[in-house]
Design an enzyme around this catalytic site. Structure first.
Site: not given
Ligand SMILES: Nc1nc2[nH]c(SCC(=O)O)nc2c(=O)[nH]1
Length: 279
Positions: A219, A253
């Site tokens: 990010k 994640r």
């Molecule tokens: N729970 C959760 N779900 C997500 N989905 C995305 S999509 C954007 C990206 O991966 O850059 N980010 C996140 C996050 O930070 N937490």
């Protein structure tokens, strides 16, 4: 935590692998290629130690265009059905749409990951009926404009208050408290400073008595601080993942599963040694 017929021990950090099935996520972008490439990528992440695969059919990056329900279904359902048949892994659906939640769980998903914390029409009811764990994430504004000028009185307190409110609403609607995961939403309506203030104080979110999911991989909080393009952020990805794991985040994640699994093993060793001293 119980994910349908699979129990995942969250007493040590687990790695969630990111599988974006949006046309721009694979260079060749065709429908078959999305399914084929998606399964190859999922199998790789599972082999590298991912305990959960998070499937997203709508890009929620800053400035992202909205996607129709049918478009999202066409992208994610074939992948979930194939994964459910082939792999013994926990499948998470990254969506805010009620119908996508319902269909994805029917197809084999056992975790609903909603960046809008079940606030969209019908999504709370869909999640209650799906009867699987849910991840509630904080976002200020909507992806199209959330990064223009995010404002908080105190970002940690404000995000904590929002998550506590969503937990209460979800429990009142019939979701078991022990099926709720919380996520401060790195990069979703936060400045660079907001993101690092949340990370620096991540342990405070344990007050919510729910597992914490942290998603910082690749990010802008990494790219802008280090002045690195997306494919040059591995060191930063591992640094923030390690800090989150050390602060007790239960689910991390990430895109870089293999490297993050290694970092988590080191954190687990440190925690084991610390616990031994304390005995
Ligand atoms: N729970 C959760 N779900 C997500 N989905 C995305 S999509 C954007 C990206 O991966 O850059 N980010 C996140 C996050 O930070 N937490």
């Amino acid at each position: 935590m119980q994910f349908k017929d699979k129990f995942l021990d969250l007493s040590s950090p687990r790695v969630m692998g990111i599988l974006n099935v949006t046309p721009d996520s694979f260079s060749d972008g065709g429908a078959f290629n999305i399914l084929d490439n998606g399964l190859v990528q999922a199998e790789l992440m599972i082999s590298e130690g991912a305990d959960i695969i998070d499937i997203g059919g709508e890009s929620t990056r800053p400035g992202a265009q909205a996607v129709s329900v049918q478009q999202e279904l066409d992208r994610v359902i074939p992948v979930i059905e194939s994964m459910y048949q082939r792999f013994d892994t926990i499948i998470s659906i990254d969506t805010s749409k009620a119908k996508v939640m319902t269909e994805a769980v029917n197809a084999g998903a056992s975790l609903i990951n909603d960046v809008r914390a079940l606030q969209e029409n019908g999504s709370l009811v869909a999640a209650v009926e799906a009867n699987v764990p849910v991840c509630l994430m904080h976002m200020q504004g909507q992806p199209r404009a959330m990064q223009q000028s995010p404002q908080y009185d105190d970002v940690v307190k404000d995000v904590m208050t929002f998550l506590q409110e969503r937990i209460s609403v979800c429990c009142d609607a019939g979701i078991n408290a022990d099926q709720i995961i919380v996520d401060p939403g790195f990069g979703f309506g936060k400045s660079l400073e907001h993101n690092y203030k949340i990370l620096a104080n991540l342990e405070a979110f344990h007050q919510l008595n729910a597992p914490i999911l942290a998603g910082m991989s690749r990010k802008s909080m990494i790219g802008n601080l280090l002045n690195r393009q997306i494919e040059q952020r591995l060191a930063g990805n591992i640094a923030v993942a390690t800090v989150a794991a050390q602060k007790g985040a239960q689910i991390i994640r990430v895109h870089d599963v293999k490297e993050t699994v290694d970092a988590v093993k080191i954190i687990n060793m440190i925690n084991a040694c610390r616990n031994n001293n304390e005995r």
